[in-house]
Design a protein around this motif. Structure first.
Motif, PDB file in Angstrom:
ATOM      1  N   GLY A 200       9.409 -11.794   9.525  1.00 37.02           N
ATOM      2  CA  GLY A 200      10.684 -11.767   8.406  1.00 37.02           C
ATOM      3  C   GLY A 200      10.727 -11.596   7.073  1.00 37.02           C
ATOM      4  N   LYS A 201       9.305 -11.241   6.964  1.00 36.87           N
ATOM      5  CA  LYS A 201       8.266 -11.246   5.596  1.00 36.87           C
ATOM      6  C   LYS A 201       8.113 -10.084   5.275  1.00 36.87           C
ATOM      7  N   TYR A 202       8.436  -9.472   4.459  1.00 33.58           N
ATOM      8  CA  TYR A 202       7.993  -7.943   4.303  1.00 33.58           C
ATOM      9  C   TYR A 202       7.822  -7.908   2.090  1.00 33.58           C
ATOM     10  N   SER A 203       6.476  -6.470   2.583  1.00 31.07           N
ATOM     11  CA  SER A 203       6.081  -6.279   1.065  1.00 31.07           C
ATOM     12  C   SER A 203       6.426  -4.584   1.320  1.00 31.07           C
ATOM     13  N   THR A 204       6.954  -5.147  -0.107  1.00 31.16           N
ATOM     14  CA  THR A 204       7.172  -2.462   0.299  1.00 31.16           C
ATOM     15  C   THR A 204       7.006  -2.199  -1.403  1.00 31.16           C
ATOM     16  N   ILE A 205       7.025  -1.050  -1.435  1.00 32.80           N
ATOM     17  CA  ILE A 205       6.484   0.169  -2.175  1.00 32.80           C
ATOM     18  C   ILE A 205       8.054   0.816  -3.007  1.00 32.80           C
ATOM     19  N   ALA A 283       8.603  15.943 -11.179  1.00 34.69           N
ATOM     20  CA  ALA A 283       8.909  14.115 -12.065  1.00 34.69           C
ATOM     21  C   ALA A 283       8.247  14.372 -13.734  1.00 34.69           C
ATOM     22  N   GLY A 284       8.667  14.234 -14.364  1.00 38.13           N
ATOM     23  CA  GLY A 284       8.268  14.192 -15.849  1.00 38.13           C
ATOM     24  C   GLY A 284       7.411  12.845 -15.586  1.00 38.13           C
ATOM     25  N   LEU A 285       7.958  11.920 -15.247  1.00 42.37           N
ATOM     26  CA  LEU A 285       8.240  10.285 -14.893  1.00 42.37           C
ATOM     27  C   LEU A 285       7.992   9.575 -13.675  1.00 42.37           C
ATOM     28  N   ARG A 286       7.285   8.991 -13.100  1.00 43.93           N
ATOM     29  CA  ARG A 286       7.279   8.083 -11.748  1.00 43.93           C
ATOM     30  C   ARG A 286       7.055   6.610 -11.789  1.00 43.93           C
ATOM     31  N   GLY A 287       7.495   5.975 -11.523  1.00 46.71           N
ATOM     32  CA  GLY A 287       6.898   4.325 -11.539  1.00 46.71           C
ATOM     33  C   GLY A 287       6.830   4.072 -10.059  1.00 46.71           C
ATOM     34  N   THR A 288       6.881   2.203  -9.949  1.00 44.46           N
ATOM     35  CA  THR A 288       6.929   2.090  -8.231  1.00 44.46           C
ATOM     36  C   THR A 288       7.423   0.420  -8.979  1.00 44.46           C
ATOM     37  N   ILE A 289       7.848  -0.243  -7.551  1.00 46.80           N
ATOM     38  CA  ILE A 289       8.089  -1.081  -8.029  1.00 46.80           C
ATOM     39  C   ILE A 289       7.557  -2.034  -6.384  1.00 46.80           C
ATOM     40  N   ALA A 290       6.212  -3.169  -6.830  1.00 45.40           N
ATOM     41  CA  ALA A 290       6.106  -3.437  -5.566  1.00 45.40           C
ATOM     42  C   ALA A 290       6.006  -4.871  -5.514  1.00 45.40           C
ATOM     43  N   LEU A 291       7.133  -5.092  -3.793  1.00 44.00           N
ATOM     44  CA  LEU A 291       7.686  -7.130  -4.403  1.00 44.00           C
ATOM     45  C   LEU A 291       6.824  -7.354  -3.108  1.00 44.00           C
ATOM     46  N   ASN A 292       5.828  -8.184  -2.640  1.00 41.11           N
ATOM     47  CA  ASN A 292       5.838  -8.815  -1.731  1.00 41.11           C
ATOM     48  C   ASN A 292       6.749 -10.414  -1.484  1.00 41.11           C
ATOM     49  N   GLU A 293       7.621  -9.924  -0.700  1.00 37.25           N
ATOM     50  CA  GLU A 293       8.499 -11.138  -0.713  1.00 37.25           C
ATOM     51  C   GLU A 293       8.281 -12.155  -0.493  1.00 37.25           C
ATOM     52  N   HIS A 294       8.892 -13.706  -0.502  1.00 38.50           N
ATOM     53  CA  HIS A 294       8.713 -14.957  -0.683  1.00 38.50           C
ATOM     54  C   HIS A 294       6.450 -15.524  -0.604  1.00 38.50           C
ATOM     55  N   TYR A 295       6.034 -14.501  -0.825  1.00 41.29           N
ATOM     56  CA  TYR A 295       4.547 -14.178  -1.488  1.00 41.29           C
ATOM     57  C   TYR A 295       4.198 -15.795  -2.227  1.00 41.29           C
ATOM     58  N   ASN A 296       3.248 -16.455  -1.531  1.00 41.00           N
ATOM     59  CA  ASN A 296       2.954 -17.165  -2.439  1.00 41.00           C
ATOM     60  C   ASN A 296       1.706 -17.649  -2.964  1.00 41.00           C
TER      61      ASN A 296
END
Length: 343
Positions: A200-205, A283-296
């Motif tokens: 039930g806990k995920y890491s996403t990009i 694209a002239g510009l790219r980026g990412t958001i990495a979320l480590n859900e509920h990671y302590n």
């Protein structure tokens, strides 16, 4: 011995070399060019005779009835291949929140011909042709007149703008370069990686692509990389809370399309060899958001909220030679990325 210049014509031409009529237009960005053609026929004792190398070397373009180029105007013999003429979709400039036609140009030149009408005047047998390219960074509204000059050995200096050559000169009008507002930037985003590291806990990009409008294409790209630029990405921000998890945002290097998920900020997968593909998509510009859900991370909020670089800059140049500068930064409250303009 009689040496005469039988033909001396100076025309603006299109990319195919066809002579054009009327005032030529270009953007004053120091890159876009107006293509010029000099056509000559030298005769010695009535016979067509090729120019000597010394005579060719003496040929140049100057201000009409002047002796050199006006300030901030450049002359080249090399075509840098930027698209000539004015972009028909970019004939307006921003004035506050209101777009208006460039009035100084409208008042001075009622009919700018945008590389469309040819004169039907083509090169005849025996004539020699030479091409020159004008560019400028001068944004003044006054049109400039140019003519060609050449010195023939034993015969003196000739100017194409003389009456004997039917006042053959070309007028060029420089326009202020346009800019593309961030409201016109096309934004795409897509989840490119998802890993369930605990039930039930995920890491996403999530990847983001920021593109110029469809009427423009990027021909040159320069990143204003911070000192932390490492291989394929640069950190924008690094933050998190014990309750929410840990989040990284990154700007992506233009020359890289395959990334290590650990390098982009996924800390929950012990296999650091896992790769994710994020194509350019123009694209002239790219980026990412990495979320480590509920990671302590077992760290204080003061450390986890630390900002490494709040903005990452990029400079793109489009096919008309106009420059656009943007910066990528994070919207921390909703885990998102946005692009802003910079000076």
């Amino acid at each position: 011995m009689s040496i005469v210049l039988k033909t001396f014509k100076f025309n603006s031409v299109d990319a195919s070399g066809h002579a054009l009529q009327g005032t030529r237009a270009l953007y004053a960005n120091g890159r876009q060019q107006v293509k010029m053609r000099v056509t000559l026929l030298k005769q010695v004792d009535g016979s067509n005779t090729p120019l000597t190398q010394t005579e060719k070397d003496s040929m140049t373009i100057v201000s009409y009835r002047g002796n050199g180029m006006p300030g901030e105007w450049q002359l080249s013999t090399i075509d840098n291949e930027y698209t000539p003429g004015l972009n028909p979709n970019r004939s307006r400039k921003q004035q506050g929140d209101k777009e208006q036609l460039t009035s100084s140009v409208r008042n001075k030149i009622q009919d700018i011909e945008l590389y469309s009408n040819t004169t039907g005047e083509e090169v005849k047998d025996g004539e020699e042709v030479f091409y020159f390219y004008l560019s400028t960074a001068d944004e003044s509204s006054d049109p400039k007149d140019f003519e060609a000059i050449i010195t023939l050995e034993g015969a003196g200096t000739y100017r194409s703008g003389e009456a004997s050559f039917n006042y053959s000169y070309v007028t060029v009008q420089a326009y202020e370069p346009y800019t593309v507002d961030v409201s016109e930037i096309n934004v795409e985003d897509e989840e490119v990686y998802c890993y369930e590291w605990k039930k039930g806990k995920y890491s996403t990009i999530r990847a983001y692509w920021f593109n110029l409008p469809s009427d423009l294409s990027i021909v040159e790209y320069n990143s204003q990389a911070p000192d932390s630029w490492s291989h394929s990405r640069a950190f924008l921000e690094f933050w998190g809370h014990k309750s929410d998890g840990l989040t990284y945002s990154s700007a992506l290097h233009h020359d890289t399309t395959s990334f290590n998920v650990f390098q982009l900020g996924v800390l929950t997968n012990s296999n650091h060899e896992v790769m994710v593909d994020i194509p350019l998509r123009g694209a002239g510009l790219r980026g990412t958001i990495a979320l480590n859900e509920h990671y302590n991370l077992n760290c204080s909020n003061g450390y986890c909220d630390r900002t490494y670089y709040s903005k990452f800059g990029v400079e793109v140049i489009d096919e008309y030679g106009c420059e656009h500068r943007y910066a990528l930064h994070t919207i921390k409250d909703n885990y998102d990325l946005e692009v802003v303009t910079t000076d």
